[in-house]
Design a protein around this motif. Sequence first.
Motif, mmCIF file in Angstrom:
data_model
loop_
_atom_site.group_PDB
_atom_site.id
_atom_site.type_symbol
_atom_site.label_atom_id
_atom_site.label_comp_id
_atom_site.label_asym_id
_atom_site.label_seq_id
_atom_site.Cartn_x
_atom_site.Cartn_y
_atom_site.Cartn_z
ATOM 1 N N ARG A 39 0.819 -1.218 0.000
ATOM 2 C CA ARG A 39 0.000 0.000 0.000
ATOM 3 C C ARG A 39 0.849 1.264 0.000
ATOM 4 N NH1 ARG A 39 -5.341 -1.209 3.603
ATOM 5 N NH2 ARG A 39 -6.016 -2.956 2.319
ATOM 6 N N PHE A 40 0.299 2.285 -0.649
ATOM 7 C CA PHE A 40 0.964 3.578 -0.740
ATOM 8 C C PHE A 40 1.402 4.056 0.635
ATOM 9 C CE2 PHE A 40 1.238 8.134 -0.832
ATOM 10 C CZ PHE A 40 1.789 8.431 -2.070
ATOM 11 N N SER A 41 0.496 3.996 1.607
ATOM 12 C CA SER A 41 0.800 4.504 2.948
ATOM 13 C C SER A 41 1.938 3.732 3.604
ATOM 14 C CB SER A 41 -0.447 4.480 3.834
ATOM 15 O OG SER A 41 -0.950 3.160 3.947
ATOM 16 N N GLN A 44 5.156 4.916 1.980
ATOM 17 C CA GLN A 44 5.441 6.275 2.428
ATOM 18 C C GLN A 44 5.986 6.269 3.860
ATOM 19 O OE1 GLN A 44 4.147 9.068 4.444
ATOM 20 N NE2 GLN A 44 5.623 10.329 3.335
ATOM 21 N N LYS A 51 5.086 12.519 -0.734
ATOM 22 C CA LYS A 51 4.024 11.783 -1.419
ATOM 23 C C LYS A 51 4.061 11.976 -2.932
ATOM 24 C CE LYS A 51 0.963 11.563 2.538
ATOM 25 N NZ LYS A 51 -0.333 11.878 3.111
ATOM 26 N N LEU A 54 6.833 9.746 -4.278
ATOM 27 C CA LEU A 54 6.396 8.347 -4.206
ATOM 28 C C LEU A 54 5.382 8.053 -5.305
ATOM 29 C CD1 LEU A 54 6.317 5.568 -2.906
ATOM 30 C CD2 LEU A 54 4.698 6.483 -1.211
ATOM 31 N N SER A 55 4.413 8.935 -5.501
ATOM 32 C CA SER A 55 3.412 8.739 -6.568
ATOM 33 C C SER A 55 4.082 8.630 -7.924
ATOM 34 C CB SER A 55 2.428 9.906 -6.602
ATOM 35 O OG SER A 55 1.631 9.909 -5.460
ATOM 36 N N LEU A 58 6.054 5.233 -8.150
ATOM 37 C CA LEU A 58 5.128 4.107 -8.283
ATOM 38 C C LEU A 58 4.514 4.071 -9.679
ATOM 39 C CD1 LEU A 58 3.404 4.238 -4.797
ATOM 40 C CD2 LEU A 58 4.820 2.364 -5.669
ATOM 41 N N TYR A 78 -9.110 0.286 -1.134
ATOM 42 C CA TYR A 78 -7.743 0.658 -1.503
ATOM 43 C C TYR A 78 -7.236 -0.161 -2.688
ATOM 44 C CZ TYR A 78 -7.540 3.121 2.931
ATOM 45 O OH TYR A 78 -7.784 3.961 3.967
ATOM 46 N N TYR A 81 -0.083 -2.296 -4.642
ATOM 47 C CA TYR A 81 0.968 -2.457 -5.641
ATOM 48 C C TYR A 81 1.618 -3.813 -5.411
ATOM 49 C CZ TYR A 81 0.428 2.542 -6.336
ATOM 50 O OH TYR A 81 -0.080 3.771 -6.619
#
Length: 148
Positions: A39-41, A44, A51, A54-55, A58, A78, A81
């Motif tokens: 997960r993105f979080s 991070q 952010k 990271l975006s 990704l 959600y 990845y």
Amino acid sequence: MPARKFLNEQPCPVARSVDLIGDRWSLLIVRDAFDGMRRFSDFQRSLGMAKNILSDRLRKLVDAGILAMQDASDGSAYQEYVLTPQGENLFPVVVALRQWGEQHLFAPSERHSVLIDKRTGQPVPPMAPHAPDGTVLQPAATEVRKVS
């Protein structure tokens, strides 16, 4: 100074690979994906990066086919990845970098992590390229040849 060549114009596989995954953040995202992050979080929090960066990384890894997005495994709204087969093929690269770092970047008594084989509980043996007869290849025993 000549303009930088685009990825698809590089005749060297090392140059193309470094162009795609050679920056610090991309490799650390791939490392974290091997460690189970999805997960993105989580990325991070682990990496402490902005952010927007990271975006961007990704997205580039997804566009390159190294990561894929899928619905969350827990049924939430959600997206996660996950490494693709192409991404999983980076495992030897990450292991080689890890082992090089273990050997050269830590004092003998300094704490660090070690990659363990879950089956045996033992550290993963050092990686090295081998000749067809099984002998370890040294740099002087190899050469690069251009193919057409």
